[in-house]
Design a protein around this motif. Structure first.
Motif, PDB file in Angstrom:
ATOM      1  N   LEU A  11    -186.927 -19.699 -61.156  1.00  0.00           N
ATOM      2  CA  LEU A  11    -185.974 -18.906 -61.922  1.00  0.00           C
ATOM      3  C   LEU A  11    -183.899 -19.051 -61.254  1.00  0.00           C
ATOM      4  O   LEU A  11    -183.269 -18.774 -62.501  1.00  0.00           O
ATOM      5  CB  LEU A  11    -186.203 -17.169 -61.322  1.00  0.00           C
ATOM      6  N   LEU A  12    -183.897 -19.775 -61.093  1.00  0.00           N
ATOM      7  CA  LEU A  12    -182.249 -20.132 -60.315  1.00  0.00           C
ATOM      8  C   LEU A  12    -182.165 -20.987 -61.748  1.00  0.00           C
ATOM      9  O   LEU A  12    -180.767 -20.577 -62.547  1.00  0.00           O
ATOM     10  CB  LEU A  12    -181.993 -21.079 -59.353  1.00  0.00           C
ATOM     11  N   SER A  13    -182.663 -21.512 -62.259  1.00  0.00           N
ATOM     12  CA  SER A  13    -182.510 -23.129 -63.445  1.00  0.00           C
ATOM     13  C   SER A  13    -182.452 -22.443 -64.298  1.00  0.00           C
ATOM     14  O   SER A  13    -181.241 -22.290 -65.557  1.00  0.00           O
ATOM     15  CB  SER A  13    -183.752 -24.084 -63.655  1.00  0.00           C
ATOM     16  N   TYR A  14    -183.339 -21.101 -64.580  1.00  0.00           N
ATOM     17  CA  TYR A  14    -183.423 -20.127 -65.862  1.00  0.00           C
ATOM     18  C   TYR A  14    -182.170 -19.435 -66.172  1.00  0.00           C
ATOM     19  O   TYR A  14    -181.678 -19.194 -67.178  1.00  0.00           O
ATOM     20  CB  TYR A  14    -184.989 -19.223 -65.429  1.00  0.00           C
ATOM     21  N   LEU A  15    -181.706 -18.746 -64.906  1.00  0.00           N
ATOM     22  CA  LEU A  15    -180.403 -18.270 -64.829  1.00  0.00           C
ATOM     23  C   LEU A  15    -178.792 -18.899 -65.118  1.00  0.00           C
ATOM     24  O   LEU A  15    -178.570 -18.636 -65.347  1.00  0.00           O
ATOM     25  CB  LEU A  15    -180.040 -17.455 -63.083  1.00  0.00           C
ATOM     26  N   LEU A  16    -179.148 -20.168 -64.670  1.00  0.00           N
ATOM     27  CA  LEU A  16    -177.871 -21.470 -64.499  1.00  0.00           C
ATOM     28  C   LEU A  16    -177.790 -21.061 -65.823  1.00  0.00           C
ATOM     29  O   LEU A  16    -176.883 -21.276 -67.426  1.00  0.00           O
ATOM     30  CB  LEU A  16    -178.443 -22.401 -63.874  1.00  0.00           C
ATOM     31  N   GLY A  17    -179.429 -21.467 -66.753  1.00  0.00           N
ATOM     32  CA  GLY A  17    -179.116 -21.782 -67.972  1.00  0.00           C
ATOM     33  C   GLY A  17    -178.805 -20.908 -68.973  1.00  0.00           C
ATOM     34  O   GLY A  17    -177.802 -20.464 -70.265  1.00  0.00           O
ATOM     35  N   THR A  18    -178.578 -18.987 -68.646  1.00  0.00           N
ATOM     36  CA  THR A  18    -178.861 -18.071 -69.618  1.00  0.00           C
ATOM     37  C   THR A  18    -177.660 -17.124 -69.098  1.00  0.00           C
ATOM     38  O   THR A  18    -176.868 -17.219 -70.068  1.00  0.00           O
ATOM     39  CB  THR A  18    -180.155 -17.278 -69.110  1.00  0.00           C
ATOM     40  N   VAL A  19    -176.911 -17.865 -68.340  1.00  0.00           N
ATOM     41  CA  VAL A  19    -175.810 -18.422 -68.066  1.00  0.00           C
ATOM     42  C   VAL A  19    -174.824 -18.561 -69.146  1.00  0.00           C
ATOM     43  O   VAL A  19    -174.166 -18.473 -70.375  1.00  0.00           O
ATOM     44  CB  VAL A  19    -174.984 -18.410 -66.216  1.00  0.00           C
ATOM     45  N   VAL A  20    -175.030 -19.818 -69.301  1.00  0.00           N
ATOM     46  CA  VAL A  20    -174.570 -20.935 -70.549  1.00  0.00           C
ATOM     47  C   VAL A  20    -174.827 -19.916 -71.558  1.00  0.00           C
ATOM     48  O   VAL A  20    -173.558 -19.706 -73.058  1.00  0.00           O
ATOM     49  CB  VAL A  20    -174.407 -22.250 -70.375  1.00  0.00           C
ATOM     50  N   GLN A  21    -176.057 -19.183 -71.952  1.00  0.00           N
ATOM     51  CA  GLN A  21    -176.312 -18.950 -73.406  1.00  0.00           C
ATOM     52  C   GLN A  21    -176.028 -18.218 -73.789  1.00  0.00           C
ATOM     53  O   GLN A  21    -175.878 -17.138 -74.694  1.00  0.00           O
ATOM     54  CB  GLN A  21    -178.247 -19.285 -73.311  1.00  0.00           C
ATOM     55  N   GLN A  22    -175.992 -16.861 -72.820  1.00  0.00           N
ATOM     56  CA  GLN A  22    -175.275 -15.301 -72.349  1.00  0.00           C
ATOM     57  C   GLN A  22    -173.843 -15.701 -73.144  1.00  0.00           C
ATOM     58  O   GLN A  22    -173.192 -15.193 -74.014  1.00  0.00           O
ATOM     59  CB  GLN A  22    -175.624 -15.441 -71.711  1.00  0.00           C
ATOM     60  N   ARG A  23    -172.751 -16.969 -72.589  1.00  0.00           N
ATOM     61  CA  ARG A  23    -171.256 -16.669 -73.509  1.00  0.00           C
ATOM     62  C   ARG A  23    -171.818 -17.059 -74.990  1.00  0.00           C
ATOM     63  O   ARG A  23    -170.371 -17.226 -75.709  1.00  0.00           O
ATOM     64  CB  ARG A  23    -170.929 -17.926 -72.918  1.00  0.00           C
ATOM     65  N   VAL A  24    -172.760 -17.992 -75.578  1.00  0.00           N
ATOM     66  CA  VAL A  24    -172.534 -18.103 -76.926  1.00  0.00           C
ATOM     67  C   VAL A  24    -173.426 -16.600 -77.679  1.00  0.00           C
ATOM     68  O   VAL A  24    -172.827 -17.401 -78.668  1.00  0.00           O
ATOM     69  CB  VAL A  24    -173.610 -19.743 -77.338  1.00  0.00           C
ATOM     70  N   ARG A  25    -174.754 -16.692 -77.024  1.00  0.00           N
ATOM     71  CA  ARG A  25    -175.518 -16.149 -78.126  1.00  0.00           C
ATOM     72  C   ARG A  25    -175.826 -14.824 -76.912  1.00  0.00           C
ATOM     73  O   ARG A  25    -176.357 -14.474 -76.724  1.00  0.00           O
ATOM     74  CB  ARG A  25    -176.437 -16.235 -78.526  1.00  0.00           C
ATOM     75  N   PRO A  26    -174.903 -13.665 -76.452  1.00  0.00           N
ATOM     76  CA  PRO A  26    -175.281 -12.249 -75.424  1.00  0.00           C
ATOM     77  C   PRO A  26    -176.718 -11.990 -76.058  1.00  0.00           C
ATOM     78  O   PRO A  26    -176.589 -11.212 -77.215  1.00  0.00           O
ATOM     79  CB  PRO A  26    -174.258 -11.583 -75.743  1.00  0.00           C
ATOM     80  N   ARG A  27    -176.986 -11.622 -74.823  1.00  0.00           N
ATOM     81  CA  ARG A  27    -178.560 -10.882 -75.485  1.00  0.00           C
ATOM     82  C   ARG A  27    -178.911  -9.963 -73.838  1.00  0.00           C
ATOM     83  O   ARG A  27    -178.395  -9.933 -72.515  1.00  0.00           O
ATOM     84  CB  ARG A  27    -180.132 -11.693 -74.810  1.00  0.00           C
ATOM     85  N   PRO A  28    -179.012  -8.818 -74.635  1.00  0.00           N
ATOM     86  CA  PRO A  28    -179.704  -7.285 -73.658  1.00  0.00           C
ATOM     87  C   PRO A  28    -180.433  -7.720 -72.616  1.00  0.00           C
ATOM     88  O   PRO A  28    -181.340  -9.215 -72.386  1.00  0.00           O
ATOM     89  CB  PRO A  28    -179.848  -6.239 -73.979  1.00  0.00           C
ATOM     90  N   PHE A  29    -179.767  -7.302 -70.958  1.00  0.00           N
ATOM     91  CA  PHE A  29    -181.026  -7.692 -70.147  1.00  0.00           C
ATOM     92  C   PHE A  29    -182.692  -7.612 -69.899  1.00  0.00           C
ATOM     93  O   PHE A  29    -183.145  -7.781 -70.188  1.00  0.00           O
ATOM     94  CB  PHE A  29    -180.466  -7.447 -68.983  1.00  0.00           C
ATOM     95  N   ALA A  30    -182.425  -6.393 -71.337  1.00  0.00           N
ATOM     96  CA  ALA A  30    -184.203  -5.761 -71.302  1.00  0.00           C
ATOM     97  C   ALA A  30    -185.009  -6.937 -72.302  1.00  0.00           C
ATOM     98  O   ALA A  30    -186.123  -7.162 -71.990  1.00  0.00           O
ATOM     99  CB  ALA A  30    -183.977  -4.308 -72.114  1.00  0.00           C
ATOM    100  N   THR A  31    -183.895  -7.650 -73.109  1.00  0.00           N
ATOM    101  CA  THR A  31    -184.171  -8.976 -73.912  1.00  0.00           C
ATOM    102  C   THR A  31    -184.781  -9.604 -72.580  1.00  0.00           C
ATOM    103  O   THR A  31    -186.128 -10.314 -72.646  1.00  0.00           O
ATOM    104  CB  THR A  31    -183.707  -9.244 -74.983  1.00  0.00           C
ATOM    105  N   LEU A  32    -184.083  -9.978 -71.776  1.00  0.00           N
ATOM    106  CA  LEU A  32    -184.265 -11.266 -71.178  1.00  0.00           C
ATOM    107  C   LEU A  32    -185.197 -11.412 -69.712  1.00  0.00           C
ATOM    108  O   LEU A  32    -186.023 -11.908 -69.354  1.00  0.00           O
ATOM    109  CB  LEU A  32    -183.225 -12.358 -70.093  1.00  0.00           C
ATOM    110  N   ARG A  33    -185.447  -9.736 -69.713  1.00  0.00           N
ATOM    111  CA  ARG A  33    -186.269  -8.978 -68.618  1.00  0.00           C
ATOM    112  C   ARG A  33    -187.429  -9.804 -68.873  1.00  0.00           C
ATOM    113  O   ARG A  33    -188.602 -10.301 -67.950  1.00  0.00           O
ATOM    114  CB  ARG A  33    -186.326  -7.552 -68.552  1.00  0.00           C
ATOM    115  N   ALA A  34    -188.227 -10.125 -70.222  1.00  0.00           N
ATOM    116  CA  ALA A  34    -189.739 -10.874 -70.661  1.00  0.00           C
ATOM    117  C   ALA A  34    -189.373 -12.272 -70.180  1.00  0.00           C
ATOM    118  O   ALA A  34    -190.178 -12.102 -69.613  1.00  0.00           O
ATOM    119  CB  ALA A  34    -189.548 -10.386 -72.316  1.00  0.00           C
ATOM    120  N   ASP A  35    -188.464 -12.476 -70.099  1.00  0.00           N
ATOM    121  CA  ASP A  35    -188.815 -13.791 -69.745  1.00  0.00           C
ATOM    122  C   ASP A  35    -188.893 -14.515 -68.612  1.00  0.00           C
ATOM    123  O   ASP A  35    -189.309 -14.932 -68.341  1.00  0.00           O
ATOM    124  CB  ASP A  35    -187.468 -14.880 -70.536  1.00  0.00           C
TER     125      ASP A  35
END
Length: 196
Positions: free
Chosen positions: A161-185
């Motif tokens: 989960l932490l690895s996912y969050l670290l990667g998501t922090v980077v991806q959110q800078r490029v292509r932000p997605r709402p948390f509701a979408t990330l929640r499924a992941d």
């Protein structure tokens, strides 16, 4: 880690308070200017002590930066724990903390750059211990949040989960997605029954 090798046990409360002031000034500079901008001059300008005092208490600027980054992660983790404490239901607690984790980085885009910049610098300098302490701190928090949810191997799930969050922090800078979408992941990552 002792900022003044061999002297930490002899520092008075006043001297320890001065060290803390220097660390706080370094935190401000790091957050504002990043790793490259965190010089003794910038720290002195941001705090109440002179360059000489900074050199007295921290002969090695890397030790000061390590302490300041550790203070950042301690503050960050404490904020996440405050969010967790507001929720009784374990699943709601987990998702509230994860949403806050990502919100903090979205609200402070330089924070993500600072973390990765610091981790790269520490890795190149061959002292990854400070990074390991930070990652362990966050992994333990996530494992605590996952444990009451009866997931298999909460610590392994927390690392993933932490690895996912670290990667998501980077991806959110490029292509932000709402948390509701990330929640499924996150649901799939935390609650899927792997190996069955």
């Amino acid at each position: 880690m002792s900022a003044v090798p061999g002297r930490s046990d002899r520092l008075s409360p006043n001297q320890l308070a001065k060290q803390d002031q220097i660390v706080e000034a370094a935190r401000v500079v790091l957050a504002r200017d990043g790793l490259a901008g965190c010089t003794v001059r910038a720290i002195a300008d941001a705090g109440p002590l002179t360059k000489s005092a900074i050199h007295y208490y921290f002969a090695d600027i890397d030790v000061l930066i390590d302490r300041a980054m550790a203070a950042h992660i301690t503050t960050f983790a404490a904020g996440l724990r405050e969010v967790a404490a507001k929720h009784d239901e374990p699943r709601r607690r987990l998702f509230a903390v994860l949403e806050e984790y990502l919100r903090v980085f979205a609200a402070n885009p330089n924070a993500a750059f600072l973390w990765f910049e610091y981790w790269i610098a520490a890795g190149r300098a061959q002292h990854p211990q400070a990074i390991d302490v930070m990652l362990t701190s966050l992994t333990e928090l996530l494992a605590e949040l996952l444990a009451p949810l009866d997931v298999d191997d909460p610590r392994a799930r927390a690392r993933a989960l932490l690895s996912y969050l670290l990667g998501t922090v980077v991806q959110q800078r490029v292509r932000p997605r709402p948390f509701a979408t990330l929640r499924a992941d996150i649901e799939a990552l935390c609650f899927a029954n792997y190996g069955q």
